[in-house]
Design an enzyme around this catalytic site. Sequence first.
Site, PDB file in Angstrom:
ATOM      1  N   GLY A  12      30.253  68.737  25.893  1.00 53.75           N
ATOM      2  CA  GLY A  12      29.592  70.014  26.207  1.00 53.75           C
ATOM      3  C   GLY A  12      30.641  71.085  26.467  1.00 53.75           C
ATOM      4  O   GLY A  12      30.442  71.975  27.305  1.00 53.75           O
ATOM      5  N   GLY A  15      29.892  75.104  26.157  1.00 58.03           N
ATOM      6  CA  GLY A  15      28.908  75.762  27.004  1.00 58.03           C
ATOM      7  C   GLY A  15      29.562  76.702  28.006  1.00 58.03           C
ATOM      8  O   GLY A  15      30.780  76.898  28.009  1.00 58.03           O
ATOM      9  N   GLN A  16      28.742  77.261  28.893  1.00 54.13           N
ATOM     10  CA  GLN A  16      29.221  78.260  29.855  1.00 54.13           C
ATOM     11  C   GLN A  16      30.331  77.694  30.738  1.00 54.13           C
ATOM     12  O   GLN A  16      31.393  78.294  30.889  1.00 54.13           O
ATOM     13  CB  GLN A  16      28.058  78.736  30.730  1.00 54.13           C
ATOM     14  CG  GLN A  16      28.433  79.896  31.639  1.00 54.13           C
ATOM     15  CD  GLN A  16      27.523  80.023  32.858  1.00 54.13           C
ATOM     16  OE1 GLN A  16      26.770  79.107  33.197  1.00 54.13           O
ATOM     17  NE2 GLN A  16      27.594  81.159  33.520  1.00 54.13           N
ATOM     18  N   LEU A  17      30.112  76.539  31.330  1.00 52.69           N
ATOM     19  CA  LEU A  17      31.123  75.916  32.188  1.00 52.69           C
ATOM     20  C   LEU A  17      32.208  75.241  31.349  1.00 52.69           C
ATOM     21  O   LEU A  17      33.406  75.385  31.620  1.00 52.69           O
ATOM     22  CB  LEU A  17      30.449  74.890  33.109  1.00 52.69           C
ATOM     23  CG  LEU A  17      31.361  74.023  33.975  1.00 52.69           C
ATOM     24  CD1 LEU A  17      32.145  74.873  34.976  1.00 52.69           C
ATOM     25  CD2 LEU A  17      30.557  72.950  34.711  1.00 52.69           C
ATOM     26  N   ASP A  38      31.493  68.927  21.342  1.00 55.28           N
ATOM     27  CA  ASP A  38      30.183  69.569  21.476  1.00 55.28           C
ATOM     28  C   ASP A  38      29.423  69.364  20.170  1.00 55.28           C
ATOM     29  O   ASP A  38      29.994  68.858  19.193  1.00 55.28           O
ATOM     30  CB  ASP A  38      30.348  71.080  21.772  1.00 55.28           C
ATOM     31  CG  ASP A  38      29.205  71.617  22.625  1.00 55.28           C
ATOM     32  OD1 ASP A  38      28.043  71.342  22.274  1.00 55.28           O
ATOM     33  OD2 ASP A  38      29.463  72.276  23.642  1.00 55.28           O
ATOM     34  N   TYR A 147      14.310  69.373  34.412  1.00 54.91           N
ATOM     35  CA  TYR A 147      15.764  69.449  34.636  1.00 54.91           C
ATOM     36  C   TYR A 147      16.113  68.921  36.033  1.00 54.91           C
ATOM     37  O   TYR A 147      17.001  68.075  36.190  1.00 54.91           O
ATOM     38  CB  TYR A 147      16.192  70.904  34.473  1.00 54.91           C
ATOM     39  CG  TYR A 147      17.618  71.232  34.864  1.00 54.91           C
ATOM     40  CD1 TYR A 147      18.693  70.721  34.147  1.00 54.91           C
ATOM     41  CD2 TYR A 147      17.886  72.100  35.930  1.00 54.91           C
ATOM     42  CE1 TYR A 147      20.001  71.056  34.488  1.00 54.91           C
ATOM     43  CE2 TYR A 147      19.180  72.441  36.274  1.00 54.91           C
ATOM     44  CZ  TYR A 147      20.230  71.919  35.554  1.00 54.91           C
ATOM     45  OH  TYR A 147      21.523  72.251  35.896  1.00 54.91           O
ATOM     46  N   LYS A 151      18.221  65.620  37.097  1.00 57.52           N
ATOM     47  CA  LYS A 151      19.444  65.697  37.914  1.00 57.52           C
ATOM     48  C   LYS A 151      19.312  64.799  39.149  1.00 57.52           C
ATOM     49  O   LYS A 151      20.262  64.132  39.546  1.00 57.52           O
ATOM     50  CB  LYS A 151      19.733  67.148  38.319  1.00 57.52           C
ATOM     51  CG  LYS A 151      20.237  68.023  37.173  1.00 57.52           C
ATOM     52  CD  LYS A 151      21.605  67.589  36.680  1.00 57.52           C
ATOM     53  CE  LYS A 151      22.127  68.404  35.528  1.00 57.52           C
ATOM     54  NZ  LYS A 151      23.351  67.865  34.916  1.00 57.52           N
TER      55      LYS A 151
HETATM   56  C1  AKB Z   1      19.696  76.762  35.994  1.00 54.26           C
HETATM   57  O1  AKB Z   1      19.334  77.894  36.383  1.00 54.26           O
HETATM   58  O2  AKB Z   1      18.960  75.956  35.407  1.00 54.26           O
HETATM   59  C2  AKB Z   1      21.119  76.347  36.287  1.00 54.26           C
HETATM   60  C3  AKB Z   1      21.216  75.586  37.565  1.00 54.26           C
HETATM   61  C4  AKB Z   1      21.018  76.274  38.848  1.00 54.26           C
HETATM   62  O3  AKB Z   1      21.465  74.414  37.543  1.00 54.26           O
HETATM   63  N1  AKB Z   1      21.983  77.484  36.330  1.00 54.26           N
END
Ligand code: AKB
Length: 324
Positions: A12, A15-17, A38, A147, A151
């Site tokens: 990845g 990506g941004q990070l 990626d 998401y 996590k």
């Molecule tokens: C999101 O907004 O989904 C991410 C996060 C806070 O993990 N930036």
Amino acid sequence: MANTPDTILVIGACGQLGSELTLALRDIYGGANVVASDVTPPRHADLRDSGPFEHVDVLDTKVLGELASKYKFKQIYHLAAVLSATGEKNPKFAWRLNMEGLFNVLDLALEQQVERVYWPSSIAVFGPGTPRHNTPQQTIMDPNTVYGISKQAGERWCEYYFQKHGLDVRSLRYPGLIGYKALPGGGTTDYAVDIYHKAIEGKTFECFLSEDTHLPMMYMPDALKATLDLMHAPAENIKVRDSYNLSAMSFSPEEITASIRKHIPDFDIVYKPDARQKIAASWPQTIDDSAAQQDWGWKPAYDLDAMTADMLHNLKKLKAEQAV
Ligand code: AKB
């Protein structure tokens, strides 16, 4: 390729990070020792030209295995994920990518005797039942996005692989990340990046959150420092094996607008909250990161106004370079 002591894979990396973390790792370990990977090639020359790139889909175990045999990685940073807002559009795919991708990396790390793995978690592990102010390290977690659920489950699996197999996997619960080099992709906190771009373009910003929605946020240099400090800390200092709370600042759209107006007084914003408002409303406003402070000395450098000054300065510079 030689089995160098610190060959690193970043999954990845575009990506941004990833695009910033890969460069920071290459500064430390040398460009040739940090393999960026990626599903899309790097767009920026600095990432493209500073070290190897491999096309990798984290769901493809065959390619992952071949790559690990070729480079003999000592560390893996697994950053590929579907974020909160995009995840809600295709929950089954988000679950598959986020969970199966993590299993593939954890199993690869065991098979190939990778010494250390980094996997990002998020404030999205928290939910409506979580205390919203100064959210403790250990508390109620009832995430209501796919998401956030992935996590939270991922955190449990990271701890499981550490307890059961002794895998040195480390993790941070990032707040919203803000940087000028790359755009975020599909998160609820993305507005706090986009707003700076609209401000320097002289445009009105249409905000998808309401003016008083406070969320935890962090400037990219602090996120890079936290990640590298965590990964460089001695293993015995890492007492939290699911994921560390991490904090820098908290602000609302109204407050970031006021900060931008100190530099661009006529900057304008309108509020049109959409489905992302509900996600934001389920997340904490401020985070207690005292465990990270105690265990490996975490301390952020940027507050809102320091970040705004740096973001605007660098975005203006980039825009002027692009115009030449
Ligand atoms: C999101 O907004 O989904 C991410 C996060 C806070 O993990 N930036």
